[in-house]
Motif scaffolding. Structure first.
Motif, short mmCIF file in Angstrom:
data_model
loop_
_atom_site.label_atom_id
_atom_site.label_comp_id
_atom_site.label_asym_id
_atom_site.label_seq_id
_atom_site.Cartn_x
_atom_site.Cartn_y
_atom_site.Cartn_z
N UNK A 76 0.90 -1.25 -0.04
CA UNK A 76 0.09 0.07 -0.14
C UNK A 76 0.88 1.40 0.08
N UNK A 77 1.76 1.31 0.89
CA UNK A 77 2.71 2.53 0.80
C UNK A 77 3.28 2.78 -0.48
N UNK A 88 -4.66 7.14 -5.19
CA UNK A 88 -4.57 6.99 -3.69
C UNK A 88 -5.64 6.62 -2.91
N UNK A 89 -6.93 7.10 -3.19
CA UNK A 89 -8.10 7.03 -2.55
C UNK A 89 -8.73 5.62 -2.64
N UNK A 90 -8.13 5.01 -3.78
CA UNK A 90 -8.58 3.54 -3.85
C UNK A 90 -7.60 2.76 -2.82
N UNK A 91 -6.41 3.17 -2.73
CA UNK A 91 -5.42 2.61 -1.57
C UNK A 91 -5.77 2.79 -0.29
N UNK A 96 -9.09 0.13 4.45
CA UNK A 96 -10.15 0.22 5.40
C UNK A 96 -10.58 -1.13 5.47
N UNK A 97 -10.55 -1.91 4.35
CA UNK A 97 -10.90 -3.28 4.11
C UNK A 97 -9.83 -4.19 4.98
N UNK A 101 -10.43 -6.60 8.46
CA UNK A 101 -9.69 -8.18 8.56
C UNK A 101 -8.99 -8.13 9.98
N UNK A 102 -8.21 -7.06 10.45
CA UNK A 102 -7.75 -7.01 11.70
C UNK A 102 -8.85 -7.29 12.82
#
Length: 175
Positions: A76-77, A88-91, A96-97, A101-102
């Motif tokens: 992601x970075x 970047x908004x898609x990342x 958030x997804x 998961x966490x």
């Protein structure tokens, strides 16, 4: 130092493409193994094969911990740095997804296997992991064509980090 590290030398497209495929397929393979473990978990008798079921859960928790760390720490970075505002908004949405998961993964570490919620939460975790990967395939990974990213470097970093995490996690293979 490789010849591609020298100023003015460009990584051949086929090498970069192969590295990108390796990175993405590695992440997809993580989730396929989780899905297979989920199927194995469902086939095991909750009473007679409780230890085997718990081994499957422990294995999946380790798999997803490694997978999430690779995405969060490295993928992601790197994508965020190489993408424009929409990318970047898609990342951000992908992160958030990953947070979801966490939120499912962490309570399972302390929930006892004989707790009625244990199996339900485990199955929900596996389902979320599959939805997260499907979302990435559809929305995030589709934006990677032509992205100015050093896929060979990222591939090396991900492979190295995966090795470090797998050794530190010492995952137990499911029965």
């Amino acid at each position: 130092m490789s010849p591609y590290d020298e100023p003015g030398h460009r990584m051949p497209d086929e090498v970069s493409h192969a590295a990108r495929i390796h990175v993405l397929e590695g992440l997809r393979s993580d989730i396929r193994r989780v899905w297979q473990a989920r199927h194995q978990f469902e086939q095991l008798d909750p009473v007679m094969e409780a230890d085997a079921r718990e081994a499957v859960v422990a294995h999946v928790l380790d798999e997803l911990t490694v997978h999430a760390a690779l995405e969060q720490e490295l993928l992601y970075p790197a994508l965020r740095d190489a993408m424009d505002g929409v990318g970047r908004r898609t990342v951000d949405v992908a992160e958030v997804g990953l947070a979801g998961l966490h939120a499912l993964l962490n309570p399972l570490r302390t929930l006892r296997p004989d707790d009625d919620r244990h199996a339900v939460r485990f199955l929900a975790l596996c389902q979320h992991a599959m939805r997260h990967m499907a979302w990435e395939d559809t929305h995030l990974f589709q934006k990677l064509d032509g992205l100015a990213l050093d896929w060979v470097r990222l591939e090396g970093e991900i492979d190295q980090r995966r090795e470090e995490l797998v050794v530190s996690e010492s995952p137990v293979a499911p029965a």
